[in-house]
Scaffold this active site. Sequence first.
Site, PDB file in Angstrom:
ATOM      1  N   HIS A   1      66.534 -55.319  33.785  1.00 22.32           N
ATOM      2  CA  HIS A   1      65.789 -54.641  34.849  1.00 22.32           C
ATOM      3  C   HIS A   1      64.827 -55.642  35.496  1.00 22.32           C
ATOM      4  O   HIS A   1      64.397 -56.612  34.854  1.00 22.32           O
ATOM      5  CB  HIS A   1      65.036 -53.460  34.235  1.00 22.32           C
ATOM      6  CG  HIS A   1      64.288 -52.627  35.207  1.00 22.32           C
ATOM      7  ND1 HIS A   1      62.992 -52.941  35.609  1.00 22.32           N
ATOM      8  CD2 HIS A   1      64.608 -51.490  35.864  1.00 22.32           C
ATOM      9  CE1 HIS A   1      62.566 -52.044  36.462  1.00 22.32           C
ATOM     10  NE2 HIS A   1      63.528 -51.141  36.640  1.00 22.32           N
TER      11      HIS A   1
ATOM     12  N   VAL B   1      61.697 -55.992  35.925  1.00 21.64           N
ATOM     13  CA  VAL B   1      60.436 -56.383  35.300  1.00 21.64           C
ATOM     14  C   VAL B   1      60.623 -57.048  33.937  1.00 21.64           C
ATOM     15  O   VAL B   1      59.640 -57.417  33.294  1.00 21.64           O
ATOM     16  CB  VAL B   1      59.485 -55.176  35.150  1.00 21.64           C
ATOM     17  CG1 VAL B   1      59.113 -54.606  36.498  1.00 21.64           C
ATOM     18  CG2 VAL B   1      60.095 -54.102  34.256  1.00 21.64           C
ATOM     19  N   LYS B   2      61.861 -57.234  33.485  1.00 20.31           N
ATOM     20  CA  LYS B   2      62.110 -57.776  32.157  1.00 20.31           C
ATOM     21  C   LYS B   2      62.081 -59.309  32.152  1.00 20.31           C
ATOM     22  O   LYS B   2      61.819 -59.952  33.173  1.00 20.31           O
ATOM     23  CB  LYS B   2      63.437 -57.236  31.631  1.00 20.31           C
ATOM     24  CG  LYS B   2      63.480 -55.708  31.523  1.00 20.31           C
ATOM     25  CD  LYS B   2      62.427 -55.172  30.593  1.00 20.31           C
ATOM     26  CE  LYS B   2      62.285 -53.669  30.527  1.00 20.31           C
ATOM     27  NZ  LYS B   2      63.437 -52.850  30.729  1.00 20.31           N
ATOM     28  N   SER B   3      62.360 -59.919  30.992  1.00 20.18           N
ATOM     29  CA  SER B   3      62.262 -61.379  30.849  1.00 20.18           C
ATOM     30  C   SER B   3      63.080 -62.113  31.895  1.00 20.18           C
ATOM     31  O   SER B   3      62.648 -63.128  32.440  1.00 20.18           O
ATOM     32  CB  SER B   3      62.727 -61.795  29.448  1.00 20.18           C
ATOM     33  OG  SER B   3      61.898 -61.235  28.448  1.00 20.18           O
TER      34      SER B   3
END
Length: 382
Positions: free
Chosen positions: A183, A185-187
């Site tokens: 997604h 906003v993930k790493s």
Amino acid sequence: MREKNYGYSRQYIDEDDINAVVEVLKSNFLTTGPKVAEFEEAIKRYLGVQYAVCVSSGTASLHIAAICLLEKGDKVLTTPNSFLATSNAIVYAQAVPIFVDVDAQANIDLNLCEAMLKKDNTIKAIFAVDFAGNMVDPKGLSYLSEKYGVKILEDCAHSLGASFGAHKAGDCSFCDVATLSFHPVKSITSAEGGCIVTNSEAIAKKASILRNHGIVRNSSEFIYNDDNPLYFEMQDLGFNYRLSDVHSALGLSQLKKIDFFLTTRRKLAQNYDKVFDNTSIRPLYKNASSSYHLYVIRVNFKELGKKRADIMKSLKSKGIMLQTHYIPINAQPFYQKMGYNPLSTPKALEYYNECLSIPLYVGLEDNEQEFIIDAIKSEILY
């Protein structure tokens, strides 16, 4: 000049990412093609696992992994402090989530897990979430797996790039399967996407079939014979959970930058740590090996004499958008209708009432972080 809005997180996209996507858009494959396989190979190399099966979202990875691990009616220990997808996947598989309270770092409490396993030998699995990028103790999970024979799923939606001693989040050295989310906003991001990683050939094979409608195309595995060269068989009830080449190209480009992403997030977290040290603002944890998907603070709003909602509204007026991760899953109406009660996990409820996720993302400049810090301090400390 500061930006108009500072969310708790956001994606970081550069020209390399854009060019990678454009290259695929000009190619012969947009959906599932060579870039998916290339992305899977890159994930395998990064984590050191034998199998990686990319799918359309982190939720899809959890859904398929749950079906691969669980049988109807299986009892599964999991955390109330996660996004709904973790426990929903257990329900999708017609299994039964059992919510276990959290520890001081808001991860599932493994001591409570063992107490439950001692009382009930019909529990079949633990779905552990590395909340905010801070890994659940791998040795603790491995111990429970070996002693009580339970299967382990590591939900790494927050923790790609994190480590705990010699263990890397998602390396499957202490679990049966791990799930990833890409997604925004993930790493790293592929816009939307996820992955099931495992060292089990059987799990990987089943996951590959389930992501594509339950279809088998290898003639050596057919149940029936047919001389149609385009013949295939649907042998299970699967899903359209395939990842596209467009998404995979972006994910590949992002994965090449993961060390830069991690270094940046950890530096921003350290800046916050220094400022909040010895104040009433308590960082949820300090861990140089975390992926810092989130930077969470705890505030005793009762002692402060202010409502959290009022603080969030005031900061929003300054362009600072905070979040609360998470409303306990067992407090949601759907789960309460199933008989769950948030009072059964009081530490998770207490944590929720005190938590705030503050802006932390690649691209946040020093002067912008200083602006955010000053604004938060003015609301909470002065």
